[in-house]
Design an enzyme around this catalytic site. Structure first.
Site, PDB file in Angstrom:
ATOM      1  N   GLU A 120      40.608  35.758  44.447  1.00 20.68           N
ATOM      2  CA  GLU A 120      40.337  35.056  43.178  1.00 20.68           C
ATOM      3  C   GLU A 120      39.796  35.981  42.082  1.00 20.68           C
ATOM      4  O   GLU A 120      38.986  35.580  41.248  1.00 20.68           O
ATOM      5  CB  GLU A 120      39.404  33.858  43.416  1.00 20.68           C
ATOM      6  CG  GLU A 120      39.985  32.865  44.421  1.00 20.68           C
ATOM      7  CD  GLU A 120      39.246  31.536  44.491  1.00 20.68           C
ATOM      8  OE1 GLU A 120      38.173  31.418  43.879  1.00 20.68           O
ATOM      9  OE2 GLU A 120      39.771  30.622  45.142  1.00 20.68           O
ATOM     10  N   GLU A 222      43.559  29.406  50.957  1.00 21.06           N
ATOM     11  CA  GLU A 222      42.387  28.595  51.304  1.00 21.06           C
ATOM     12  C   GLU A 222      42.646  27.175  50.845  1.00 21.06           C
ATOM     13  O   GLU A 222      43.112  26.956  49.725  1.00 21.06           O
ATOM     14  CB  GLU A 222      41.123  29.041  50.541  1.00 21.06           C
ATOM     15  CG  GLU A 222      40.535  30.363  50.929  1.00 21.06           C
ATOM     16  CD  GLU A 222      39.288  30.718  50.087  1.00 21.06           C
ATOM     17  OE1 GLU A 222      38.873  29.896  49.229  1.00 21.06           O
ATOM     18  OE2 GLU A 222      38.749  31.798  50.296  1.00 21.06           O
TER      19      GLU A 222
END
Ligand SMILES: *[C@@H]1O[C@H](CO)[C@@H](O)[C@H](O)[C@H]1NC(C)=O
Length: 306
Positions: A120, A222
């Protein structure tokens, strides 16, 4: 060569057009319940616990807690494959992780599914896509036998932020994270939201990749849902029952579509500090495990129907 052994390989190579199921893996923390670093033996106990569901985990950094060094022998012993992580946000963390991998990866490629550079990074705006691409290429050059890719939030793939990495044609492994929970979705709309997020990220990557799309492996890096005791987020309520529902509908559903999923996460991480979400509220991040930190399952029928 037997024909029966050829067919599954062909299917596995072309998930987008085949009925082959995606592979389930788990995100795995590198610390014990008391905050101490996991040893090789702790990883072996983890793998024994989840071994009936998966033989694949992903971790986040190589140097922190000597993760790469400690987990590789456990993976060899228990027949697991590991996605190792590099934290490229700072020059120092990048160098540290690359050095740790240089000591652990060569000769152990058989248990290393991939290396992901960044988790991220674009979502946090820690690096530009161009700079992240440079760091991915540096790692790929050092470990030519290993698949090297990156992980980011689904919307950073869908909105074009990651395009310089995709269109370079040099990176072929992309994991998109997607949490309907962090989008404040009621459980009744959570599966829909998750599928939509993944479909948007995948479609955009394939569109801008053009002819190289056939070489790209896309997966979900995720997803998850906090169990009872976790913090609510808007209409998304932390509850073991709802986590179970999300797992069975969203996770098992995406696997049926032929997309790989890393579930966040295998075990609770009770040592984690509270974090602040996009809504500005402090939230408890210690109750996302499919299992408690003591490696007890939170519901009885964990797993996806065949
Ligand atoms: C349900 O999910 C879809 C897809 O993410 C979204 O567009 C829509 O706004 C959601 N509905 C509600 C009521 O939040």
């Amino acid at each position: 060569m037997r024909v029966s052994s050829v067919v599954p390989l062909l299917l596995a190579a072309a998930p987008a057009v085949s009925a082959a199921k995606g592979t389930l893996g788990f995100a795995l923390g590198n610390k014990n319940a008391d905050g101490s670093c996991k040893t090789t033996n702790d990883y072996k106990l983890d793998f024994e616990t989840i071994g009936h569901l998966t033989t694949m985990v992903r971790t986040y950094s190589a140097k922190d807690c000597n993760t790469a060094e400690a987990i590789i022998p456990a993976a060899k012993d228990k027949g697991f494959k590991v996605v190792l992580g590099v934290w490229p946000d700072y020059q120092e963390s990048f160098d540290d992780d690359v050095n740790a991998l240089s000591k652990s990866v060569p000769g152990n490629e058989d248990v290393i599914e991939a290396i992901t550079v960044g988790s991220e990074v674009l979502y946090r705006k820690s690096l530009t896509a161009q700079k992240l691409l440079e760091r991915i290429e540096t790692v790929q050059t050092k470990f030519p036998k290993v698949t090297v890719g990156t992980v980011d939030s689904w919307n950073k793939f869908a909105d074009g932020t990651a395009d310089p990495i995709i269109t370079s044609g040099k990176v072929n492994y992309f994991l998109a994270n997607g949490f309907a929970y962090w989008q404040g979705q009621d459980i009744s709309n959570a599966t829909n939201t998750y599928f939509d997020d993944m479909a948007q990220a995948k479609a955009h990557i394939e569109k801008v990749a053009g002819d190289n799309a056939k070489n790209i492996r896309f997966g979900n890096g995720e997803t998850g849902w906090p169990t009872t005791g976790g913090t609510d987020y808007g209409a998304a309520k932390a509850s073991t029952e709802l986590a179970q529902e999300h797992y069975h509908k969203a996770v098992c559903g995406l696997l049926t579509w032929g997309i790989d999923v890393f579930y966040f996460e295998a075990f609770d991480e009770p040592y984690k500090p509270k974090s602040v979400g996009d809504n500005g509220q402090a939230s408890d991040e210690t109750k996302w495990g499919l299992y408690t930190a003591a490696r007890k399952p939170k519901w009885s029928d964990i797993g996806c129907p065949n």
